[in-house]
Scaffold this motif. Structure first.
Motif, PDB file in Angstrom:
ATOM      1  N   ARG A   1       0.887  -1.092   0.157  1.00  0.00           N
ATOM      2  CA  ARG A   1      -0.001   0.186  -0.210  1.00  0.00           C
ATOM      3  C   ARG A   1       0.885   1.322   0.111  1.00  0.00           C
ATOM      4  O   ARG A   1       1.594   1.470   0.931  1.00  0.00           O
ATOM      5  N   TRP A   2       0.817   1.998  -1.007  1.00  0.00           N
ATOM      6  CA  TRP A   2       1.445   2.999  -1.210  1.00  0.00           C
ATOM      7  C   TRP A   2       1.197   4.458  -0.470  1.00  0.00           C
ATOM      8  O   TRP A   2      -0.316   4.581  -0.712  1.00  0.00           O
ATOM      9  N   HIS A   3       1.842   5.351   0.195  1.00  0.00           N
ATOM     10  CA  HIS A   3       1.521   6.631   0.840  1.00  0.00           C
ATOM     11  C   HIS A   3       2.394   7.444   0.128  1.00  0.00           C
ATOM     12  O   HIS A   3       3.843   7.212   0.057  1.00  0.00           O
ATOM     13  N   PRO A   4       2.132   8.611  -0.030  1.00  0.00           N
ATOM     14  CA  PRO A   4       3.057   9.765  -0.502  1.00  0.00           C
ATOM     15  C   PRO A   4       3.793  10.560   0.498  1.00  0.00           C
ATOM     16  O   PRO A   4       4.724  11.240   0.460  1.00  0.00           O
ATOM     17  N   GLY A   5       3.329  10.320   2.119  1.00  0.00           N
ATOM     18  CA  GLY A   5       3.889  11.178   3.122  1.00  0.00           C
ATOM     19  C   GLY A   5       3.395  12.273   3.363  1.00  0.00           C
ATOM     20  O   GLY A   5       2.185  12.574   2.563  1.00  0.00           O
ATOM     21  N   GLY A   6       3.646  13.033   4.351  1.00  0.00           N
ATOM     22  CA  GLY A   6       3.185  14.394   4.593  1.00  0.00           C
ATOM     23  C   GLY A   6       3.354  15.379   3.511  1.00  0.00           C
ATOM     24  O   GLY A   6       4.601  15.450   2.931  1.00  0.00           O
ATOM     25  N   GLY A   7       2.671  16.374   3.562  1.00  0.00           N
ATOM     26  CA  GLY A   7       2.859  17.624   2.818  1.00  0.00           C
ATOM     27  C   GLY A   7       2.538  17.314   1.331  1.00  0.00           C
ATOM     28  O   GLY A   7       3.339  18.055   0.552  1.00  0.00           O
ATOM     29  N   VAL A   8       1.687  16.245   0.709  1.00  0.00           N
ATOM     30  CA  VAL A   8       1.611  15.835  -0.699  1.00  0.00           C
ATOM     31  C   VAL A   8       0.110  15.833  -0.924  1.00  0.00           C
ATOM     32  O   VAL A   8      -0.474  15.393  -0.018  1.00  0.00           O
ATOM     33  N   LEU A   9      -0.383  16.697  -1.973  1.00  0.00           N
ATOM     34  CA  LEU A   9      -1.730  16.597  -2.092  1.00  0.00           C
ATOM     35  C   LEU A   9      -1.740  15.559  -3.486  1.00  0.00           C
ATOM     36  O   LEU A   9      -1.070  15.808  -4.430  1.00  0.00           O
ATOM     37  N   LEU A  10      -2.631  14.635  -3.468  1.00  0.00           N
ATOM     38  CA  LEU A  10      -2.838  13.684  -4.591  1.00  0.00           C
ATOM     39  C   LEU A  10      -4.220  14.206  -5.441  1.00  0.00           C
ATOM     40  O   LEU A  10      -5.439  13.954  -4.946  1.00  0.00           O
ATOM     41  N   ALA A  11      -3.923  14.781  -6.491  1.00  0.00           N
ATOM     42  CA  ALA A  11      -5.206  15.141  -7.316  1.00  0.00           C
ATOM     43  C   ALA A  11      -6.026  13.729  -7.843  1.00  0.00           C
ATOM     44  O   ALA A  11      -5.458  12.737  -8.089  1.00  0.00           O
ATOM     45  N   GLY A  12      -7.235  14.074  -7.988  1.00  0.00           N
ATOM     46  CA  GLY A  12      -7.795  12.756  -8.333  1.00  0.00           C
ATOM     47  C   GLY A  12      -8.050  11.834  -7.525  1.00  0.00           C
ATOM     48  O   GLY A  12      -8.179  10.697  -7.866  1.00  0.00           O
ATOM     49  N   ALA A  13      -8.115  12.099  -6.143  1.00  0.00           N
ATOM     50  CA  ALA A  13      -7.712  10.947  -5.114  1.00  0.00           C
ATOM     51  C   ALA A  13      -9.097  10.743  -4.348  1.00  0.00           C
ATOM     52  O   ALA A  13      -8.812  10.808  -3.139  1.00  0.00           O
TER      53      ALA A  13
END
Length: 291
Positions: free
Chosen positions: A63-75
């Motif tokens: 399961r992938w996470h981007p970490g803090g301070g990241v916005l995932l468009a279309g999520a």
């Protein structure tokens, strides 16, 4: 507090979904042999440790996470994920405030452990004798399906011939009763922050434990890098142990000899370098959810 959207990195949907796909493929490759053995009911004296001592499942790794301070468009589909929030534009991000409210104590402990360990010099005189101390003067070995390379008496003699200098409580707590007083000092959980040092194989394996405890605050690539380090260290840990793993394809590192000690320390130093680089990255991950 949660970082404002204006200061966050925005990943377009095609970009982050490709990152998530590649992450899952990498995780699957790393866990494939374990999953196949599990389906066949087969145990492995080296690699099972990564899923038992560290009680995690292959599904958690993929399961992938981007970490803090990241916005995932279309999520918007992440709206139901724990500690995630979705804004009016359908962009998902880790809710740092909610995460800190639930895990703040653990985050603070991880920061302290990582920073203190980084600040200390590595010690390279233990020679992996913690595994030997776990079977000293006992017939109840931890890996019953694997023979002792030097036999019980030969194993005990190696322990008697060397000082025990273990600094890691989670190894020390498995010492036999007779081995405990042979260590240079008594260890307990309360002293862990004072003693953890980056030359210790188990402390370096535990960068993976820290990454798992930090959960979605850790970017996916960093999590798998920590897993790979733990896997590589576990192999050396068992090759340098009193067990004979040649039937499993592992040549011993005979730490009872000068040559074996030199090989162990050389590998130990390289693991220190890798682990400290991961500690820096983990601290950056902690900082990203601590604003």
């Amino acid at each position: 507090m949660t970082a404002p959207a204006s200061s966050a990195v925005v990943l377009e949907e095609a970009t982050w979904r490709e990152q998530a796909r590649r992450h899952a493929e990498r995780a699957d490759a790393l866990t494939r042999a374990h999953r196949e053995r599990r389906r066949a009911g087969q145990a492995h004296p080296v690699e099972d440790f990564l899923f038992t001592y560290y009680p995690t499942r292959p599904a958690q790794l993929r399961r992938w996470h981007p970490g803090g301070g990241v916005l995932l468009a279309g999520a918007a589909d992440r709206a139901g994920w724990r500690w995630y929030r979705v804004d009016h534009a359908g962009r998902a991000s880790l809710d740092s405030a909610a995460f800190q409210a639930d895990r703040g104590e653990g985050v603070a402990w991880a920061r302290e452990l990582l920073s203190r360990t980084l600040a200390r010099p590595g010690r390279y005189t233990c020679f992996g004798l913690h595994e030997w101390a776990m079977v000293y003067r006992t017939r109840q070995v931890r890996h019953e399906q694997v023979p002792l390379r030097l036999g019980a008496e030969g194993t005990d003699e190696v322990v008697r011939a060397h000082p025990l200098r273990c600094t890691h409580f989670d190894a020390f707590r498995f010492f036999t009763e007779d081995a405990v007083p042979r260590n240079e000092r008594h260890l307990d959980r309360a002293s862990q922050l004072e003693l953890e040092q980056p030359g210790c194989l188990h402390a370096n394996m535990d960068t993976y434990r820290v990454a798992m405890k930090l959960g979605p605050a850790v970017p996916g690539e960093l999590l798998l890098d920590c897993f790979e380090l733990a896997r590589d260290i576990r192999e050396l840990d068992m090759r340098a142990s009193p067990y004979d793993l040649r039937d499993w394809g592992y040549e011993p590192v005979p730490i009872e000899t000068a040559e074996g000690k030199a090989a162990y320390v050389a590998a130990q130093r390289e693991f220190t370098r890798r682990a400290n680089a991961l500690r820096e990255r983990l601290l950056a991950a902690v900082a990203a959810v601590s604003h």
